[in-house]
Design a protein around this motif. Structure first.
Motif, short mmCIF file in Angstrom:
data_model
loop_
_atom_site.label_atom_id
_atom_site.label_comp_id
_atom_site.label_asym_id
_atom_site.label_seq_id
_atom_site.Cartn_x
_atom_site.Cartn_y
_atom_site.Cartn_z
N ASP A 42 -39.04 123.17 -18.15
CA ASP A 42 -39.88 121.72 -18.01
C ASP A 42 -39.56 120.37 -17.80
O ASP A 42 -40.20 119.40 -18.04
N PRO A 71 -39.71 117.58 -15.25
CA PRO A 71 -40.40 117.43 -13.86
C PRO A 71 -39.71 117.35 -13.05
O PRO A 71 -38.33 117.04 -12.53
N PHE A 82 -38.75 114.91 -10.21
CA PHE A 82 -39.66 113.19 -9.23
C PHE A 82 -38.57 113.09 -7.77
O PHE A 82 -37.60 114.13 -7.92
N SER A 135 -43.92 103.71 -19.68
CA SER A 135 -43.69 104.64 -20.20
C SER A 135 -42.61 103.99 -21.54
O SER A 135 -41.95 103.43 -20.68
N MET A 169 -35.75 113.53 -21.67
CA MET A 169 -36.74 114.07 -21.12
C MET A 169 -38.46 113.46 -20.53
O MET A 169 -38.80 113.11 -19.71
N SER A 170 -38.16 112.10 -21.83
CA SER A 170 -39.14 111.16 -21.58
C SER A 170 -38.67 110.15 -20.10
O SER A 170 -39.42 109.88 -19.64
N ARG A 187 -39.57 112.27 -17.69
CA ARG A 187 -40.63 112.13 -17.12
C ARG A 187 -41.55 110.97 -16.89
O ARG A 187 -42.12 110.55 -15.82
N SER A 220 -41.29 110.51 -12.90
CA SER A 220 -41.93 111.33 -12.04
C SER A 220 -43.10 110.50 -11.55
O SER A 220 -43.93 111.23 -10.49
N ALA A 221 -43.08 109.33 -12.40
CA ALA A 221 -44.10 108.68 -11.67
C ALA A 221 -43.98 108.17 -10.36
O ALA A 221 -45.22 107.26 -10.43
#
Length: 412
Positions: free
Chosen positions: A325, A327, A329, A374, A380-381, A384, A387-388
Motif C-alpha cells: 500500500d 505510495p 514518490f 495534506s 503512511m499519510s 501519501r 507522492s504528490a
C-alpha cells in the motif's frame, strides 16, 4: 595466504584461544560478540569475503562452546553460490557455474535437540556492506569500512545470548539457531535455507528474527513485527512486557530475514530498535550501542519463548502486506523518519546533508504535521503527501517543535 585474511585469522585465534567451554561461556558477553564482529579487521563482513568467512568461523566457534550441535550440510556451515542480480526484479539463481562473478555465502547453523516434535528457529543476519557495497548511504569520497555494529552484529550477539539461555531450559521445543549470510543483497541466505532446509519445515514452530536491536532509546521503544502471524502472539508479547514501550506491527513481511519464513507459512516475530543516522554508514560502530538495552531485549525474548514453551505448535495466520500500500514518490525531504514514533505526525530522527529538510532548517526531533495541503498523522499519510510532488516543486511544511508550530518552505 592473503595478508588481510591472515590478520583476521590471527585475531580470531587470539580472541578464542586458551578458553575451556565453561570459561568461554562465563567470559564472552553480548558486548564481546559485537566488538569482535564489528571490528575493522573483519572489513565489514560483505557476503563472500574473507571478513565474512572469519565472522562465520567465530560464530561457529561460539556455537560449539555454548554446546550447540551442528546442523548444516558441512558441520555448522551451509554454503550457497549465486550471481548478483543485475535487475532488482530478477530472481536469484542459486545454481550457477564457476565464474568470476559468482559469490559464495555461508549460513551458520547450530541446533539444540530436546527430542521435541517441533523446532523454534532463531535467526539474525551477520553480513554487512564491506567497504560500502550497494545500499551504503555514505557519501564520502574515499571508501571506508562499514562495520555494521547495529546492523547486524547486535542481532547476532543477542541470538548467541539466547542460545546460552536456552541450552538448559525450556525443553518443549528444539531450537535451530541460524546466522544468515546475504541479507544485505536481498535476504539470500534465509531464502536459500527455506529452499534447502536442514530440518523439516513442517515441524518448524515459529521463527524469531533480530535485526538492528542495538540502539534502544531512553524511552525503551521496541518494535515487534509479525504479531498478527499467529493468534496468540499479541497476547504473549504484551503479557511478558514490563520494560518496553512496544510498537506492534501485524505484518509478517518486511526488509529482513523473517520474511523468508513467513513466505513459507511459518509464524514470525521480528525485533527492531529503530532507524538512526548511522544506518548503512561507516559510523555504525560498536561504541554507539546500548548493551544494557540488548540484554533487556534478550531477556524479553527468552520470556516470550518460555511462556510459549508448553503451548504446542503455533498456528500460522496470513497478514496484510502493508508495503503493497506504500505510495510511490519521486522526491524526499532528506530525513530519517522515527519509525517507532507512535504520536500524531512523522517525527524526524535524522537530517541528511544538503537535502531539502536541511536547507529549510528543519531539525532532528521536529514532527511533520502538514506537508503541502495534506495533514500528516503517521508514516503512511506522510508518504501519501510526499507522492504528490515532483522534482522542482516547492511547498510549505509545518512541523511541531516542542510546543511551537514552525512553518518552512521546502524545495524538492
Amino acid at each position: 595466504m592473503h595478508f588481510n585474511k591472515l590478520i583476521i585469522i590471527v585475531f580470531l585465534m587470539v580472541f578464542t584461544a586458551c578458553k575451556s567451554n565453561s570459561e568461554y561461556n562465563k567470559t564472552v558477553s553480548i558486548k564481546d560478540d559485537v566488538m569482535f564482529l564489528a571490528d575493522d579487521k573483519l572489513q565489514g563482513r560483505q557476503t563472500g569475503t574473507d571478513g565474512e568467512l572469519a565472522a562465520a568461523d567465530y560464530i561457529a566457534q561460539r556455537f560449539e562452546n555454548i554446546g550447540l550441535s551442528t546442523k548444516g550440510p558441512d558441520g555448522y556451515f551451509q554454503t550457497f553460490s549465486f550471481k548478483p542480480k543485475t535487475d532488482p526484479h530478477q530472481t536469484v539463481n542459486y545454481t550457477v557455474k564457476d565464474g568470476d562473478s559468482t559469490i559464495t555465502g555461508t549460513n551458520v547453523i547450530g541446533f539444540i535437540d530436546n527430542k521435541a516434535e517441533n523446532t523454534i528457529i532463531i535467526g539474525a543476519h551477520y553480513d554487512h556492506l564491506g567497504y560500502g557495497a550497494e545500499g551504503s548511504l555514505y557519501r564520502g569520497e574515499a571508501s571506508e569500512i562499514h562495520n555494521g555494529a547495529d546492523d547486524n552484529a547486535s542481532g547476532v550477539a543477542v541470538m548467541l545470548s539466547l542460545a546460552k539461555k536456552l541450552k538448559k531450559k525450556n525443553k518443549g521445543n528444539n531450537y535451530l539457531f541460524i546466522a544468515f549470510s546475504g541479507e544485505e543483497m536481498g535476504l539470500l541466505g534465509s531464502n536459500y535455507f527455506t529452499k534447502k532446509p536442514t530440518i523439516a519445515l513442517s515441524n518448524a514452530n515459529y521463527m524469531i528474527n533480530m535485526d538492528m536491536v542495538g540502539r534502544l532509546k531512553e524511552n525503551n521503544t521496541l518494535a515487534v513485527y509479525g504479531v498478527g502471524t499467529s493468534p496468540i502472539f499479541k497476547q504473549v508479547v504484551k503479557a511478558n512486557n514490563s520494560k518496553f514501550k512496544i510498537i506492534e506491527n501485524e505484518s509478517g513481511v518486511g526488509p529482513s530475514d523473517h520474511t523468508s519464513f513467513y513466505n513459507s507459512e511459518i509464524p514470525v516475530l521480528h525485533f527492531f530498535t529503530g532507524q538512526h543516522e548511522d544506518y548503512h554508514k561507516p559510523s555504525d560502530d560498536s561504541e554507539k550501542l546500548n548493551y544494557e538495552g540488548m540484554a533487556l531485549i534478550s531477556t524479553y525474548i527468552f520470556d516470550i519463548i518460555s511462556d510459549l514453551d508448553d503451548n504446542g505448535k503455533m498456528p500460522f495466520r496470513t497478514t496484510k502486506n502493508e508495503s503493497e500500500d506504500v505510495p510511490r514518490f519521486k522526491v524526499g525531504l532528506g530525513v530519517i523518519p522515527d519509525y517507532l514514533f507512535d504520536g500524531k505526525g512523522m517525527r524526524i530522527d535524522g537530517i541528511s546533508e544538503d537535502k531539502p529538510a536541511q536547507k529549510a532548517n528543519l531539525q532532528r526531533g521536529d514532527i511533520v504535521i502538514k506537508l503541502g495541503d495534506s495533514v500528516v498523522t503517521d508514516m503512511m499519510s506522510y508518504m501519501r503527501a510526499l507522492s504528490a510532488f515532483d522534482t522542482g516543486d516547492t511547498t510549505k511544511v509545518i512541523v511541531k517543535r516542542g510546543n511551537d508550530e514552525v512553518e518552512a518552505e521546502i524545495g524538492f
